[in-house]
Design a protein around this motif. Structure first.
Motif, short mmCIF file in Angstrom:
data_model
loop_
_atom_site.label_atom_id
_atom_site.label_comp_id
_atom_site.label_asym_id
_atom_site.label_seq_id
_atom_site.Cartn_x
_atom_site.Cartn_y
_atom_site.Cartn_z
N THR A 51 21.55 4.01 -42.09
CA THR A 51 20.33 3.21 -41.91
C THR A 51 19.57 3.52 -40.65
O THR A 51 18.48 2.98 -40.46
N THR A 52 20.10 4.34 -39.76
CA THR A 52 19.42 4.64 -38.51
C THR A 52 19.38 6.14 -38.27
O THR A 52 20.19 6.89 -38.80
N CYS A 53 18.44 6.55 -37.44
CA CYS A 53 18.30 7.96 -37.07
C CYS A 53 19.38 8.33 -36.07
O CYS A 53 19.64 7.59 -35.11
N ALA A 54 20.03 9.48 -36.27
CA ALA A 54 21.12 9.90 -35.38
C ALA A 54 20.61 10.33 -34.02
O ALA A 54 21.41 10.47 -33.09
N ILE A 55 19.30 10.53 -33.85
CA ILE A 55 18.76 10.96 -32.56
C ILE A 55 18.37 9.75 -31.72
O ILE A 55 18.84 9.59 -30.60
N SER A 56 17.49 8.92 -32.26
CA SER A 56 16.96 7.79 -31.49
C SER A 56 17.63 6.47 -31.80
O SER A 56 17.49 5.52 -31.04
N GLY A 57 18.35 6.37 -32.91
CA GLY A 57 18.96 5.10 -33.31
C GLY A 57 17.98 4.14 -33.95
O GLY A 57 18.35 2.99 -34.23
N ALA A 58 16.74 4.56 -34.19
CA ALA A 58 15.76 3.68 -34.82
C ALA A 58 16.06 3.53 -36.31
O ALA A 58 16.52 4.47 -36.97
N ALA A 59 15.80 2.35 -36.84
CA ALA A 59 16.08 2.07 -38.24
C ALA A 59 15.04 2.77 -39.13
O ALA A 59 13.87 2.90 -38.77
N GLY A 84 26.26 15.35 -42.78
CA GLY A 84 25.96 14.05 -43.36
C GLY A 84 25.25 13.11 -42.43
O GLY A 84 25.16 11.92 -42.73
N LYS A 85 24.67 13.59 -41.32
CA LYS A 85 23.93 12.74 -40.40
C LYS A 85 22.46 12.78 -40.79
O LYS A 85 21.92 13.83 -41.10
N LEU A 86 21.83 11.60 -40.72
CA LEU A 86 20.43 11.46 -41.11
C LEU A 86 19.54 11.45 -39.89
O LEU A 86 19.88 10.88 -38.85
N TYR A 87 18.37 12.08 -40.03
CA TYR A 87 17.40 12.17 -38.94
C TYR A 87 16.01 11.88 -39.50
O TYR A 87 15.73 12.12 -40.68
N LYS A 88 15.16 11.39 -38.61
CA LYS A 88 13.74 11.38 -38.92
C LYS A 88 13.19 12.79 -38.75
O LYS A 88 13.45 13.44 -37.73
N ARG A 89 12.43 13.24 -39.71
CA ARG A 89 12.01 14.64 -39.74
C ARG A 89 11.19 14.99 -38.49
O ARG A 89 11.36 16.07 -37.92
#
Length: 832
Positions: free
Chosen positions: A521-529, A551-556
C-alpha cells in the motif's frame, strides 16, 4: 569586579521567589543551555544564562543576548542572537510555565488554582507530603480516572474512597462552568459509605448529622484536581467555582499534559493531624513510598485502556466524527457515571484543538489496539518515573547504597573479630560486638528494603495480595477473583500483557502482517500511500505504480527520478549511490521495473488502515473507499495477508513465446489502460492454472510472475531474491558466452582471410605448390609432398627477408645454428 554567584541551570527559585525559564537551546551553535551556568551579579536582580560552549550570555527575563566574550564591545548583537524566554512563576513551591505566548499575554491570564492542602499546612500545621511521577498514560485518561469515585474500593482497596461514590439512595450533583480561560467540573455527593460496609447501607442507618457532610471533588481543567469533604447545607446551591467553607482536602493533584500518551503528576496527600517540626524527613520519605504504592494500584490498568481510547479518538479525528473517542468505548451504568457525560462532551469539543495531538494520534495510534499492552515492569518502572526526576529520592537511593557498602564491611570485620577473638574477649566485649553486628545487619536490611521501594515494586504476586483485600460481600464469595488468579490468567502471568509467552508469537505475526500491508500500500522510496482511486472508464488503479523483481512497489515518477540521479552521478564520475539506495543495485533501469495495475473495488467497510483504502467523495457527498482485490477470486490483496502475483507484460502487450519463437500482440486500440489489471492472487493461479490464464493475460511462463508482499517468515523473500540473483547471473553468463562465440568466429574468419591473402602474394612456385597441394587434397596426401612444399616456402621467405633490410632488422632466426625441428616450429622469431 562585582561578586558573581554561579549555579547550574535549574528550576530553583531565588530569595525573592522569582523563577526564570528559557528554551534549552543556544542560538550560536544550538548547544544545550542547561549544561551551562546561571550567573547573577550583586547589583543586578535578574540572573543571566551563560552557555557552556562559547560563553554567550543572555538576559533571563527577556532572552536578549547581552554579551559575547569574543566581541565584548558590541552593544546590539541582533534579534537572531536572542533566545526565547518563557513566562514562568512559582506558587506554593510549584513552578508554572506559559509556553504559548509572550510575557504580556501571560500577565493577563488568571493565576493557577492554589493548593488547598498547602495553605492549610501553613495555617493549621497539618501534615502534607507529595510525590512527583512521570507516567506513560495520556492525561485525559488520568483525568477520567481521578473523577471516577467507584474504582477506589476495587483498584486501591481503600474503604474510605467509597465515601465519594454515588448510589441509588445517594444521588450525585454535577456542576460545571465554561469560560474562555477554564473549564471547572465539580461533583457533590453524601459523604457516607455506600458499598464498603459488610452490612447494607440504608437511610435508616445514616445519622442525621451525616447529611450535612458532603464529598466534593473539583476539576479545574486540565491541571488541578482535588477531592475532600465539607459541611454544606445544600449541595445544589454550590456553584462550580465557589469557595467552600470548612473544606478538608484529602488528595490533590497537579496534572501536566507532557504530550500525547504521557503525563507528569504531582500528587499531594494531607493528613488531619499535626506533626513534630523535628521529624519532617521520615514522614516525607514514608509519604513518597505510600503515594507511589497508591499510584501503582491502577496505573497498569490505565495503560491497558490507553490503546483502545487513543485509537478510537484517532479514528474520530480521521473521519471528523464526534463522539467516537471516550464516549464510544464507555458503557455508563453506575450512578457515579453522571459526571462522565459532561466530561466526554467537553473532550469532544476541546481535544481536536490541542496542539500537535491530531498528528501524533493519526501517525501512531490508528492500529494501537492490535498491539500488546506493555509489561508491568515498563508501566510501573518507579525508578525511571519517579526516582530519576526527584532529587530527594535519588539522593536517598545513593545514601542507601553507601550504607549497604559500609554495613557489609562492618559485618565482615565484626564477624571476623567475634570468631577469632572470642576466647580472648570478655563477656561484655562479646555482647558489645554482637550488638554492633546486629545493628549492622539491621542497617543493611533496612537500606536494601528502602532502596527497593524506589524501584519496580509491584509484581503480579503483590497484585494478587492486594486484590485479596477486596470486601467479599461485594459479589459472591470473592474467591475466584482473589485466590484463583492462575485459573483466570494462566501460568501466573496475565495473558493480556506483553510478558506472557503466548503474546510473543502474536506480536511477531502482527508485525509481519503490518510489514506486508505496507509493502502493498505504500511506496518503497518515500513511504507515501498509493492512490487506489480508479481511472476514468476503468476498474484499474489510476496511479502509475511499478514493481521490481523483488516484489517492492514504487511510484513511477519517484523511481524514474532516482534513476536519473544515478545516471548523472555515473556520468560525473561519482560512484557513491547512496541517494538511490532505496532502489537497490538489482534495478539497472526502467527495464527492470514493470507496471502494476490493481483491480479496484468500492467498499464501505473500514479497518483503520491507511493506504489500503483511499477516501474520496461521490456525487452524493458520501465517502467512497477503494480496495485492491483479485479480479478472479475477489480476495482483498491490499491487506497483505493474501499472496499475490504480478503478471509481467512487455511494452505494447508483446510477449515472446520462446518455445515456438512466435510473438503474440494484443489488440490495444485505446492504449495500455485497456490491458486490464495484472495483479492476481495465488489462489487464482492454482485454480485456473497458467494455461487457463493465458487467454486473458497472453502467453507467459511461471518466471514471468513477480510475487508481491511475500511473508518474511520461512525465508520466502530470501528465496525470491536468491532466484532473481541466480537468474541475473545466468543471463550475464549467457551474454559473456555469446560474446566469446562471436569473437571466436570473428577470429577464425580473419585467419582464413589472411591465409588467402598470403597465398595470392606468394611466388609462382608457392602458387604451384599450393595448387598442387589443393589438387592433392582430393587424393591421399603424401608426406613427402608436404615437406617439399614447406621447404620451398621457407626458402622463399628467407630470400625475401635477406633482400629487404627492413625485414631483416625486424625478423631473424635468433640462432645461427638451428635444427630442422626448431626451424619448423618457429618460422618467424623476433630479434630481441
Amino acid at each position: 569586579k562585582p561578586k558573581r554567584r554561579k549555579r547550574r541551570v535549574s528550576l530553583e527559585s531565588y530569595e525573592d521567589e522569582t523563577v526564570y525559564a528559557v528554551i534549552d537551546r543556544c542560538p550560536h551553535k544550538s548547544a544545550s543551555l542547561s549544561e551551562g551556568l546561571v550567573v547573577k551579579h550583586a547589583d543586578e536582580p535578574i540572573p543571566r544564562f551563560q552557555c557552556a560552549y562559547h560563553g554567550w550570555m543572555f538576559d533571563g527575563k527577556t532572552g536578549k543576548c547581552v554579551m559575547v566574550p569574543q566581541s565584548p564591545d558590541s552593544e546590539n548583537y541582533g534579534a537572531r542572537a536572542d533566545i526565547i524566554a518563557v513566562p514562568a512563576l512559582i506558587q506554593q513551591g510549584v513552578i508554572y510555565l506559559y509556553p504559548y505566548g509572550g510575557l504580556e499575554e501571560a500577565l493577563i491570564k488568571p493565576l493557577p488554582p492554589r493548593l488547598v492542602g498547602f495553605d492549610q499546612q501553613e495555617s493549621q500545621g497539618k501534615l502534607m507530603f507529595w510525590v512527583m511521577r512521570d507516567l506513560d498514560v495520556d492525561w485525559t485518561i488520568i483525568i477520567d480516572n481521578f473523577l471516577d469515585p467507584d474504582h477506589g474500593l476495587f483498584a486501591h482497596q481503600v474503604p474510605w474512597l467509597d465515601l465519594g461514590s454515588a448510589s441509588q439512595d445517594h444521588h450525585m450533583t454535577v456542576k460545571e462552568k465554561f469560560s474562555a480561560e477554564s473549564f471547572i467540573l465539580r461533583t457533590i455527593v453524601d459523604h457516607c459509605p455506600k458499598f464498603s460496609s459488610a452490612k447494607e447501607t440504608t437511610k435508616s442507618t445514616i445519622r442525621s448529622d451525616v447529611e450535612l457532610k458532603k464529598a466534593v471533588t473539583t476539576l479545574n481543567y486540565p491541571s488541578h484536581w482535588v477531592t475532600g469533604a465539607a459541611e454544606v447545607l445544600d449541595g445544589d446551591a454550590i456553584d462550580a467555582d465557589d469557595e467552600i467553607a470548612n473544606f478538608t482536602p484529602f488528595v490533590e493533584c497537579k496534572i501536566s499534559p507532557v504530550g500525547t500518551g504521557r503525563s507528569r503528576l504531582i500528587l499531594f496527600f494531607t493528613l488531619p493531624f499535626q506533626y513534630p517540626w523535628w521529624l519532617p524527613l521520615p514522614f516525607h520519605v514514608l509519604g513518597q513510598i505510600f503515594l507511589n504504592n497508591f499510584l501503582d494500584d491502577d496505573t497498569h490498568l490505565l495503560a491497558t485502556t490507553q490503546k483502545y481510547v487513543l485509537e478510537a479518538e484517532a479514528k474520530s479525528l480521521r473521519t471528523n466524527t464526534k463522539g467516537l473517542g471516550h464516549r464510544s468505548l464507555s458503557v455508563l451504568r453506575s450512578p457515579s457515571d453522571l459526571v462522565f457525560n459532561r466530561l466526554y462532551k467537553f473532550f469532544d469539543e476541546s481535544l481536536p484543538r490541542v496542539p500537535n495531538r491530531k498528528d501524533v494520534l493519526l501517525n501512531n495510534y490508528l492500529s494501537a489496539s492490535k498491539l500488546p499492552t506493555p509489561p508491568r515492569t515498563q508501566t510501573l518502572d518507579r525508578y525511571k518515573q519517579h526516582t530519576k526526576i526527584s532529587p530527594n529520592s535519588l539522593s536517598l537511593v545513593k545514601k542507601c547504597k553507601a550504607i549497604q557498602r559500609l554495613s557489609k564491611v562492618c559485618i565482615a570485620m565484626l564477624a571476623t573479630k567475634v570468631i577469632v577473638s572470642t576466647r580472648q574477649m570478655s563477656a561484655r566485649g562479646v555482647k558489645g560486638a554482637a550488638a554492633c553486628l546486629l545493628m549492622a545487619v539491621i542497617s543493611l536490611l533496612t537500606s536494601i528494603k528502602l532502596e527497593e521501594a524506589f524501584h519496580f515494586n509491584f509484581p503480579e504476586s503483590r497484585r494478587d495480595r492486594s486484590l485479596a483485600k477486596i470486601d467479599i460481600t461485594m459479589g459472591g464469595d470473592g474467591g475466584t477473583i482473589s485466590s484463583n488468579r492462575t485459573y483466570l490468567r494462566g501460568a501466573g502471568k496475565a495473558c493480556h500483557t506483553a510478558d506472557h509467552p503466548s503474546n510473543a508469537a502474536k506480536r511477531v505475526k502482527l508485525e509481519e502482517a503490518e510489514k506486508a500491508r505496507l509493502i502493498l500500500t505504500t511506496c518503497a522510496i518515500s513511504g507515501a500511500a498509493f492512490d487506489l482511486k480508479p481511472s476514468k472508464n476503468s476498474s484499474c488503479s489510476g496511479e502509475d505504480i511499478v514493481v521490481c523483481p523483488y516484489g517492492k512497489l514504487y511510484k513511477r515518477e519517484e523511481a524514474l527520478e532516482l534513476l536519473l540521479r544515478r545516471s548523472q552521478k555515473v556520468n560525473s564520475g561519482d560512484n557513491n549511490n547512496n541517494s538511490d539506495a532505496s532502489l537497490g543495485a538489482h534495478i539497472r533501469g526502467m527495464k527492470d521495473l514493470h507496471p502494476v495495475r490493481f483491480y479496484v473495488t468500492m467498499t464501505s467497510s473500514s479497518n483503520g488502515n491507511i493506504g489500503s483504502k483511499n477516501i474520496s467523495h461521490n456525487g452524493r457527498g458520501a465517502a467512497a473507499q477503494y480496495t485492491a482485490t483479485c479480479p478472479i477470486t475477489a480476495s482483498d490483496i491490499s491487506s497483505g495477508n493474501v499472496p499475490s502475483y504480478v503478471v509481467v507484460r512487455s511494452k505494447n502487450g508483446k510477449n515472446k513465446d520462446k518455445k515456438k519463437g512466435s510473438v503474440t500482440i494484443h489488440d490495444n486500440k485505446e492504449g495500455e489502460e485497456e490491458l486490464g489489471p495484472n495483479v492476481i492472487s495465488e489462489r487464482a493461479i492454482k485454480e485456473m492454472g497458467i494455461e487457463g490464464l493465458q487467454s486473458e493475460y497472453g502467453p507467459f511462463e511461471e518466471k514471468n510472475l513477480i510475487r508481491l508482499a511475500p511473508p518474511r517468515a520461512g525465508g520466502v523473500f530470501e528465496e525470491i531474491q536468491r532466484k532473481w540473483e541466480n537468474r541475473m547471473k545466468e543471463e550475464r553468463a549467457a551474454k559473456m558466452q555469446k560474446k566469446k562465440d562471436k569473437k571466436r568466429k570473428r577470429g577464425s574468419g580473419h585467419q582464413e582471410d589472411a591465409t588467402l591473402k598470403h597465398k595470392t602474394q606468394a611466388t609462382a612456385p608457392i602458387a604451384l605448390a599450393a595448387s598442387a597441394s589443393v589438387a592433392a587434397s582430393t587424393h591421399p596426401v603424401n608426406e613427402s609432398i608436404k615437406s617439399s612444399v614447406a621447404e620451398e616456402a621457407r626458402s622463399t621467405v628467407e630470400v625475401r627477408v635477406s633482400q629487404n633490410p627492413v625485414l631483416s632488422t625486424l625478423f631473424s632466426t635468433g640462432k645461427k645454428n638451428q635444427s630442422e625441428k626448431e626451424k619448423g616450429d618457429a618460422l618467424f622469431t623476433r630479434n630481441c
